[in-house]
Write a protein that holds these residues in place. Sequence first.
Motif, PDB file in Angstrom:
ATOM      1  N   PHE A   1       0.848  -1.189   0.000  1.00 44.79           N
ATOM      2  CA  PHE A   1       0.000   0.000   0.000  1.00 44.79           C
ATOM      3  C   PHE A   1       0.887   1.244   0.000  1.00 44.79           C
ATOM      4  O   PHE A   1       1.609   1.490   0.961  1.00 44.79           O
ATOM      5  N   LEU A   2       0.846   2.016  -1.073  1.00 44.79           N
ATOM      6  CA  LEU A   2       1.738   3.162  -1.201  1.00 44.79           C
ATOM      7  C   LEU A   2       1.521   4.166  -0.080  1.00 44.79           C
ATOM      8  O   LEU A   2       2.485   4.743   0.444  1.00 44.79           O
ATOM      9  N   GLU A   3       0.277   4.398   0.319  1.00 49.60           N
ATOM     10  CA  GLU A   3       0.004   5.351   1.399  1.00 49.60           C
ATOM     11  C   GLU A   3       0.653   4.889   2.707  1.00 49.60           C
ATOM     12  O   GLU A   3       1.193   5.704   3.467  1.00 49.60           O
ATOM     13  N   ALA A   4       0.620   3.590   2.971  1.00 49.98           N
ATOM     14  CA  ALA A   4       1.257   3.061   4.184  1.00 49.98           C
ATOM     15  C   ALA A   4       2.774   3.146   4.081  1.00 49.98           C
ATOM     16  O   ALA A   4       3.463   3.429   5.068  1.00 49.98           O
ATOM     17  N   ILE A   5       3.299   2.911   2.888  1.00 52.09           N
ATOM     18  CA  ILE A   5       4.744   3.026   2.685  1.00 52.09           C
ATOM     19  C   ILE A   5       5.207   4.448   2.989  1.00 52.09           C
ATOM     20  O   ILE A   5       6.186   4.671   3.711  1.00 52.09           O
ATOM     21  N   LYS A   6       4.486   5.437   2.454  1.00 51.59           N
ATOM     22  CA  LYS A   6       4.843   6.840   2.703  1.00 51.59           C
ATOM     23  C   LYS A   6       4.704   7.182   4.188  1.00 51.59           C
ATOM     24  O   LYS A   6       5.516   7.917   4.746  1.00 51.59           O
ATOM     25  N   LEU A   7       3.670   6.642   4.832  1.00 52.12           N
ATOM     26  CA  LEU A   7       3.438   6.916   6.243  1.00 52.12           C
ATOM     27  C   LEU A   7       4.566   6.378   7.121  1.00 52.12           C
ATOM     28  O   LEU A   7       5.009   7.041   8.071  1.00 52.12           O
TER      29      LEU A   7
END
Length: 261
Positions: free
Chosen positions: A130-136
């Motif tokens: 999940f890209l959003e989780a990676i960024k987070l």
Amino acid sequence: MNSRQHTATGATRRQAMAEHVMRQGSASVTELAETFAVSVMTVHRDLDELERQGMVRKFRGGATAQASTVFESNIVYRLTAHQAEKEAIARHVAGLVEPGNSIMLDDSTTALAVARHLGEVTPLTVVTNFLEAIKLLTGVPGVRLMALGGEYHPTHDSFLGVACVDAVEAMNTDLVIVSTSAVSDRYAFHQEQEIVLVKRAMLNSGTRRILAIDHSKLGRVALHRVAPLDLFDTIVVDSLAPAEAIDRLRERHLNVQVAEI
């Protein structure tokens, strides 16, 4: 609606239209034509383009951002839906994580809510597509982050496909945390087969498996079965879940835990 929105054209108008549909959940063609001061034909053309982008789904007479049995909601809509329930579930699930664990998270917004609490339970190794989780999680002290590759899908803001499944199958984690779009008394379901394949691979790659679902998912089905509920070690739901639904799950000897909102 201010004059700027009324006079907006092209991409700006379509973006505002998509935000309106996602905020309301659904909207009729007539409502959108009146709101944006354009013709019904223009609304139809705009909705065709938004559907092509995966932002909304058209139905006879309007458009919706909500899920159906065959389509999942757009990520933008899912990020705003049932936030209090997901936060309660996330706090509860984070309490089941132990320092030193390796954790795999799917691309659900419920798993993203869990990710926001993982900095409280370090050290951890976290694996996700999940890209959003990676960024987070990038740069969170004590979190060793491993990103799963594959083909990027903007509708889900995640990496899917054969490359992602292969990457998942090459790993084994202490804990897998997933959510699904629908849950009956016996199965967890999802609408889209590419996501189903990744979730199944994740479940096969974990020693412990947690299903995290808000109450809106209960008593529903979708096109594809992800897994039988007895595959999960723990099912976490929020306290708005109907008592009878929880009782039915527990009657099947499932470990159901309730997160208080």
